[in-house]
Scaffold this motif. Structure first.
Motif, PDB file in Angstrom:
ATOM      1  N   SER B 185       0.840  -1.193   0.000  1.00  0.00           N
ATOM      2  CA  SER B 185       0.000   0.000   0.000  1.00  0.00           C
ATOM      3  C   SER B 185       0.881   1.251   0.000  1.00  0.00           C
ATOM      4  N   PHE B 186       0.247   2.368  -0.259  1.00  0.00           N
ATOM      5  CA  PHE B 186       0.966   3.651  -0.259  1.00  0.00           C
ATOM      6  C   PHE B 186       0.229   4.639   0.634  1.00  0.00           C
ATOM      7  N   VAL B 187       0.967   5.507   1.235  1.00  0.00           N
ATOM      8  CA  VAL B 187       0.340   6.541   2.068  1.00  0.00           C
ATOM      9  C   VAL B 187       0.988   7.882   1.759  1.00  0.00           C
ATOM     10  N   ILE B 256       4.522  10.807  -1.276  1.00  0.00           N
ATOM     11  CA  ILE B 256       3.953   9.466  -1.359  1.00  0.00           C
ATOM     12  C   ILE B 256       5.046   8.456  -1.015  1.00  0.00           C
ATOM     13  N   VAL B 257       4.772   7.656  -0.007  1.00  0.00           N
ATOM     14  CA  VAL B 257       5.751   6.636   0.401  1.00  0.00           C
ATOM     15  C   VAL B 257       5.041   5.285   0.480  1.00  0.00           C
ATOM     16  N   SER B 288      -2.984   9.260   5.561  1.00  0.00           N
ATOM     17  CA  SER B 288      -1.741  10.016   5.670  1.00  0.00           C
ATOM     18  C   SER B 288      -1.236  10.019   7.107  1.00  0.00           C
ATOM     19  N   TYR B 289       0.018  10.297   7.224  1.00  0.00           N
ATOM     20  CA  TYR B 289       0.673  10.353   8.531  1.00  0.00           C
ATOM     21  C   TYR B 289       1.468  11.641   8.633  1.00  0.00           C
ATOM     22  N   LEU B 290       1.469  12.198   9.820  1.00  0.00           N
ATOM     23  CA  LEU B 290       2.355  13.328  10.063  1.00  0.00           C
ATOM     24  C   LEU B 290       3.676  12.741  10.547  1.00  0.00           C
ATOM     25  N   THR B 291       4.746  13.079   9.884  1.00  0.00           N
ATOM     26  CA  THR B 291       6.046  12.499  10.216  1.00  0.00           C
ATOM     27  C   THR B 291       6.936  13.580  10.809  1.00  0.00           C
ATOM     28  N   LEU B 292       7.275  13.396  12.070  1.00  0.00           N
ATOM     29  CA  LEU B 292       8.056  14.422  12.769  1.00  0.00           C
ATOM     30  C   LEU B 292       9.457  13.917  13.076  1.00  0.00           C
TER      31      LEU B 292
END
Lengths: 214, 359
Positions: B185-187, B256-257, B288-292
């Motif tokens: 999958s992709f997010v 997109i990852v 989606s994810y918030l990446t910190l």
């Protein structure tokens, strides 16, 4: 008895038809780009994008032809496109013609001449189209075509989504205008009477002046 | 041998075997796992006294202690892989070892062996075993940076430009492995980016931990967006972040990852087709994810409310995926505008038809 006047010079006709072909192509390819699963008109998605970009460049170039011709070559831009006080006074008369008098066979009160091609309604509409809508849709399109190299400007404009939203809504407005424009072009003495001068340059004018562009 | 002595011998043997078995059993937790945490920690410390100090070893054998300490490899201990360290080390000789990546990562090795990359780069070509962390702890930029070690950015853009419109934009918005490996999958991974400083070359730059920590002041980094500290980012929190005038030099950037990328590196036929991504609203684009960033150089992902990518203006203003991220409300407004354009031909045309005898 009719006479012929040279109403649409060659550069104007080139610009007009280049613009027409470009805008129709842009509307159709744009529809496929936004709704690929409903409007698969041009084969591959990539093909639609390439065609959309090419048509966009053509429209931007034709806009340049229009600008240079009216502003620099003939220096009639203000005269033809900017409504005067008289135009504003005649505005209601033209509205009444289109939405009321026309149905009773009353002739068009505006008579087109090379120096005064447009009636007050046309002037107002074309002013908005050519000075606001087309430049803005072109500008947003140019930014969207070059997001990476023009990143700073994209961010300044509020980001990609704002640009896309603006481009889409402006394009819808242009598309809406297109329907009205094509329809009004059929309101001449015959359905093709107004199309002919935009193709040949010459318009047949009745001696006692009962002709006009829409 | 009389009966009494035989019984005594049997008893002694039993005691010995039982003792050995018991001893073996007691040592299993450590032996079975291959190490004892306390022991390994000490042993790692011994190695890192030198190898964690830039002044004592060369660049090739230097290990960043902070980053190493967060890897799974650190838990196994230096000697698990560097098993050829002699008693005389350091003696100027290079250390041989018999352990390979395949010993633990055999499935990945088989998968990688079948990829287009096999034979071109070994594991270490992409992965630094002293900094290896799980995919979700790495940013999309970090993933692409690994590829850029061999495939320079300019070469990648040039080669993709032959068929891909806006190749540069694609390169900065998609992790290479999203297209060049199979993934379930992709997010969309959301990063806090910073506007370019005058002296920087890159137009886009994900904000570093230090920059965001300065911004957050005494508070936690996530408080910059996650205002109610529930470890979940709502669309409203994203909007508030964007509209907050204090954040004017920051903006949210999407990339997109893939989720759990595989090592099947190659160019898949379906990725030549733009509609692989640019199709109408696939499920993936709503996740989606918030990446910190974290102080140790890794990243932490926080879930974001569904639909962030589809929000017209205020969630991720600088991310748009044509054909997939279109906004329904805008579609309706656009349709209304076009319908407005048809009022004249249809309405006027109808009256014109009815009154045709007048002209």
């Amino acid at each position: 008895m009719t006479t012929r006047i040279y109403l649409q010079p060659l550069p104007v006709r080139i610009w007009h038809w280049l613009n027409a072909l470009g805008i129709v192509t842009l509307c159709l390819t744009g529809a496929q780009i936004r709704f690929p699963e409903y409007v698969p008109l041009f084969g591959s998605y990539r093909g639609a994008i390439m065609l959309h970009n090419t048509a966009g460049i053509c429209v931007a170039l034709s806009f340049s032809i229009w600008f240079f011709y009216y502003k620099l070559a003939s220096n009639t831009m203000e005269k033809i496109y900017i409504p005067t006080l008289t135009d504003l006074k005649l505005f209601p008369r033209q509205v009444i013609f289109y939405f009321f008098a026309y149905f009773f066979g009353v002739p068009n009160p505006h008579h087109a001449t090379p120096d005064n091609k447009f009636n007050p309604l046309q002037k107002s509409a074309y002013l908005a189209i050519m000075f606001v809508l087309v430049p803005l849709v072109s500008l947003t399109g140019i930014l969207l075509m070059n997001v990476a190299p023009l990143r700073e400007m994209v961010v300044l404009a509020g980001g990609l989504k704002i640009l896309v939203a603006a481009h889409f809504l402006l394009a819808c407005s242009l598309c809406a205008f297109l329907f009205t424009h094509v329809y009004l072009a059929t309101l001449g003495k015959t359905p093709l009477a107004y199309w002919k001068p935009m193709w040949t340059g010459w318009e047949d004018v009745e001696e006692h002046g009962q002709t006009a562009k829409h | 041998m009389n009966h009494g002595i035989r019984i005594q011998l049997q008893h002694a043997c039993f005691t010995l075997v039982a003792g050995l078995f018991l001893g073996l059993l007691l040592s299993l937790p450590a032996a079975g796992a291959g190490f004892s945490y306390g022991e390994v920690g000490t042993k790692n410390d011994d190695c890192l006294k030198c190898h964690g100090d830039r002044s004592k070893v060369d660049k090739r054998t230097y290990v960043d202690q902070d980053r190493f300490s967060h890897t799974t490899h650190a838990r196994f201990g230096c000697r698990s892989c560097h098993d050829g360290v002699s008693a005389s080390h350091p003696d100027g000789r290079s250390v041989a070892h018999t352990t390979t990546c395949r010993d633990c990562h055999d499935t990945v090795a088989v998968e990688y062996g079948k990829s287009a990359h096999a034979g071109k780069a070994a594991c270490g070509g992409c992965h630094n075993p002293h900094q290896a962390v799980r995919p979700e702890q790495v940013s999309g930029d970090d993933l692409n940076r690994q590829c850029a070690n061999c495939h320079t950015k300019q070469k990648i853009i040039t080669s993709h430009s032959r068929w891909l419109p806006q190749a540069g934009l694609h390169m900065e918005s998609i992790a290479c492995v999203a297209c060049h490996s199979k993934a379930a999958s992709f997010v969309v991974s959301i990063y806090i980016a910073k506007h370019r400083d005058k002296d920087e070359g890159e137009a886009i730059r994900t904000a570093s931990y230090a920059e965001l920590a300065t911004k957050a002041g005494s508070g936690e980094l996530q408080a910059l967006i996650d205002r109610n500290h529930d470890n979940y980012i709502s669309l409203d929190e994203l909007r508030r972040f964007n509209l907050n005038p204090d954040n004017k030099e920051l903006y949210l950037r999407g990339m997109i990852v893939p989720l759990n990328p595989t090592h099947t590196f190659q160019t898949f036929d379906d990725r030549w087709n733009c509609t692989f991504c640019h199709a109408s609203g696939p499920e993936i684009m709503q996740t989606s994810y918030l990446t910190l960033p974290k102080p140790d150089g890794t990243y932490a992902a926080m879930s974001v409310e569904r639909g962030a990518v589809l929000d017209a203006l205020h969630t991720i203003p600088d991310f748009y995926l044509m054909g997939s991220a279109r906004n329904t409300t805008l579609n309706k407004i656009g349709l209304a505008i076009i319908a407005g354009g048809l009022v004249m031909p249809v309405g006027h045309g109808f009256l014109r038809f009815l009154t045709r005898k007048n002209r």
